[in-house]
Design a protein around this motif. Structure first.
Motif, PDB file in Angstrom:
ATOM      1  N   HIS A  14     -61.392 -40.955 -31.029  1.00 38.17           N
ATOM      2  CA  HIS A  14     -60.011 -40.599 -31.308  1.00 38.17           C
ATOM      3  C   HIS A  14     -59.487 -39.717 -30.183  1.00 38.17           C
ATOM      4  O   HIS A  14     -60.128 -38.749 -29.787  1.00 38.17           O
ATOM      5  N   THR A  15     -58.339 -40.085 -29.651  1.00 48.56           N
ATOM      6  CA  THR A  15     -57.746 -39.310 -28.566  1.00 48.56           C
ATOM      7  C   THR A  15     -56.379 -38.763 -28.945  1.00 48.56           C
ATOM      8  O   THR A  15     -55.599 -38.395 -28.085  1.00 48.56           O
ATOM      9  N   GLY A  16     -56.085 -38.719 -30.198  1.00 51.27           N
ATOM     10  CA  GLY A  16     -54.772 -38.236 -30.620  1.00 51.27           C
ATOM     11  C   GLY A  16     -53.718 -39.269 -30.305  1.00 51.27           C
ATOM     12  O   GLY A  16     -53.955 -40.462 -30.356  1.00 51.27           O
ATOM     13  N   ASN A  17     -52.530 -38.808 -29.926  1.00 47.53           N
ATOM     14  CA  ASN A  17     -51.446 -39.744 -29.635  1.00 47.53           C
ATOM     15  C   ASN A  17     -51.450 -40.208 -28.182  1.00 47.53           C
ATOM     16  O   ASN A  17     -50.616 -40.997 -27.780  1.00 47.53           O
ATOM     17  N   GLY A  18     -52.350 -39.689 -27.356  1.00 44.37           N
ATOM     18  CA  GLY A  18     -52.477 -40.133 -25.980  1.00 44.37           C
ATOM     19  C   GLY A  18     -51.547 -39.461 -24.997  1.00 44.37           C
ATOM     20  O   GLY A  18     -51.657 -39.664 -23.800  1.00 44.37           O
ATOM     21  N   ILE A  19     -50.640 -38.641 -25.477  1.00 43.24           N
ATOM     22  CA  ILE A  19     -49.675 -38.008 -24.583  1.00 43.24           C
ATOM     23  C   ILE A  19     -50.355 -37.031 -23.628  1.00 43.24           C
ATOM     24  O   ILE A  19     -50.009 -36.968 -22.453  1.00 43.24           O
ATOM     25  N   SER A  20     -51.348 -36.303 -24.104  1.00 46.84           N
ATOM     26  CA  SER A  20     -51.977 -35.298 -23.245  1.00 46.84           C
ATOM     27  C   SER A  20     -53.417 -35.653 -22.867  1.00 46.84           C
ATOM     28  O   SER A  20     -54.094 -34.858 -22.232  1.00 46.84           O
ATOM     29  N   SER A  21     -53.879 -36.845 -23.204  1.00 43.19           N
ATOM     30  CA  SER A  21     -55.249 -37.259 -22.878  1.00 43.19           C
ATOM     31  C   SER A  21     -55.265 -37.999 -21.548  1.00 43.19           C
ATOM     32  O   SER A  21     -54.764 -39.111 -21.445  1.00 43.19           O
TER      33      SER A  21
END
Length: 50
Positions: A14-21
């Motif tokens: 899981h990388t969250g929403n991807g905005i800050s990954s």
């Protein structure tokens, strides 16, 4: 295509929403220790890829 078999078996992170990954900086590959993906120095990659 490297690692495709693992993805088909259900390996995911899981990388969250991807905005800050950041794909090339985050340590999202699980090995003996978490590590970022490697790329060849002479290849064309978007180092800002999220």
């Amino acid at each position: 295509m490297h690692g495709r078999e693992l993805l088909q078996q259900g390996l995911f992170r899981h990388t969250g929403n991807g905005i800050s990954s950041n794909v090339w900086v985050e340590k999202w590959i699980i090995d003996t220790i978490p590590r970022p993906p490697m790329y060849k120095a002479n290849s064309v990659v978007n180092l800002a890829l999220k």
